[in-house]
Design a protein around this motif. Structure first.
Motif: not given
Length: 402
Positions: A336-341, A388-392
């Motif tokens: 959900p944090d990915i979707h929020r950001d 953000f890309i690194l988190r993905l």
């Protein structure tokens, strides 16, 4: 039918904190909570609370004959919940009068309608739910895209989503000899009514009101009513569309902007044959005069009324394209944090700060930007996007391993 339609855009972005290259991979919190809270509190005190109270008084004083319309972005509503619940309550009181209309838009004030129909529909759906949740099941009938961005195909999609009408700019290069003071229909789907901003009269309030060098300064209600009365008798609706922050924030209280609005309804009722209507009332009672053809997207920004406030230079296009390259990967994520950001990073303000225009429009861009330059805005955004890309990538790798 001779009526005035007041529409106010209410939006504040989640601003990024200064994010340096060496923080990539180390810090996944991108948002400047301190600035966001402080700016929201300032705008609430200078604009939202006093103006909401004034509108409530005007609605009651005129027994509901005075009406307005709001578009409240989803991330604005989130921040009101977190930082200024009393301001949110004041908006709820206005809507509860039955004389204030709410519009739907993209939740995060996003430019997704230009890139992804799927994301556009998803973003609107989330906003629908937020409005329903906070405003006692309210279901808007009319749509306002981010920054009044509109084209024939965007309008077609909005009609497919079930809306009866949409707001956009009465751009001169689109209208030609036509007047913005009528209702039009979408060129592809005629079921969708199109309301066009009267940019001259709107901008007299929003941009020129406090400008002492303006030849018509000061703007009084009697002067404004005189201009309204010069509108040809056959014209049906004057659409006055503007940022809500016009009142108290862009035009300070000292300019007299609140007193202007306090006395405007009386001046209109006593000195003209105009009423006030919401967008839904306009599209219900005014017959369309024809199609409006907009093959290339327009907006209400800058002299060009195009997309160059947000897209068009190399910085903006690179950031926007890189962001939307990630769409499928984000939708595959369960975080959900990915979707929020992802939603927050789509907000149009980030790209607005990267605008490299100069002269008069450049001054406006600089006024709104927290950065020293468009290049600083770009570097900060791309550093965040790199993390953000690194988190993905990490999430995708962990999914494969599991």
């Amino acid at each position: 039918m001779r009526t005035i339609c007041f529409y106010f855009q209410v939006h504040q972005p989640y601003r990024l904190k200064p994010y340096r290259f060496f923080e990539i991979g180390e810090d996944h919190d991108y948002w400047d909570d301190y600035s966001n809270r402080n700016i929201m509190r300032k705008v609430v005190e200078k604009c939202y609370l006093p103006m909401n109270q004034l509108l409530l008084e005007l609605i009651h004083r005129h027994n509901g004959r005075f009406k307005v319309c709001f578009s409240l972005s989803g991330i604005l509503l989130e921040q009101l919940e977190a930082y200024a619940p009393e301001a949110l309550e004041s908006f709820q009181k206005l809507v509860a009068t039955g004389h204030v209309e709410l519009l739907n838009e993209t939740y995060a004030h996003s430019l997704c309608s230009l890139k992804s129909k799927t994301e556009f529909i998803d973003m609107v759906s989330v906003h629908q739910q937020k409005i329903k949740e906070l405003f006692n099941g309210y279901r808007p009938r009319v749509f306002r895209n981010t920054e009044l961005i509109y084209s024939d195909t965007i309008g077609e999609t909005v009609s497919e989503m079930g809306y009866d009408g949409i707001l956009t700019e009465g751009a001169k290069h689109i209208l030609g000899w036509k007047s913005p003071n009528f209702v039009y229909v979408n060129a592809i789907e005629p079921k969708l009514k199109v309301l066009l901003k009267n940019f001259r009269l709107s901008d007299d309030i929003a941009f020129r009101f406090g400008e002492k060098k303006w030849s018509d300064y000061p703007l009084t209600t009697s002067k404004f009513v005189n201009w309204i009365n010069q509108v040809p008798q056959e014209d049906e609706v004057i659409n006055l569309f503007m940022d809500y922050e016009t009142f108290g924030e862009h035009q300070w209280r000292e300019t007299g902007i609140f007193e202007f609005m306090r006395h405007l309804p009386d001046a209109v009722f006593q000195g003209t044959n105009f009423s006030f209507s919401t967008p839904s009332e306009v599209i219900d009672h005014a017959s369309p005069v024809g199609k409006i053809h907009v093959p290339i997207p327009i907006s209400w920004a800058d002299e060009e009324r195009d997309l160059t406030a947000w897209l068009g230079n190399d910085l903006q296009d690179e950031a926007f394209d890189r962001l939307f390259e990630l769409e499928k990967r984000v939708k595959d994520s369960k975080n959900p944090d990915i979707h929020r950001d992802w939603k927050y990073l789509q907000t149009s303000d980030h790209f607005y700060y990267m605008c490299t225009k100069f002269f008069s429009d450049g001054d406006i861009h600089a006024y709104f930007s927290p950065y020293e330059s468009p290049y600083e805005a770009f570097i900060n955004y791309m550093n965040v996007l790199s993390d953000f890309i690194l988190r993905l990538k990490i999430e995708e790798r962990d999914k494969i391993r599991s």
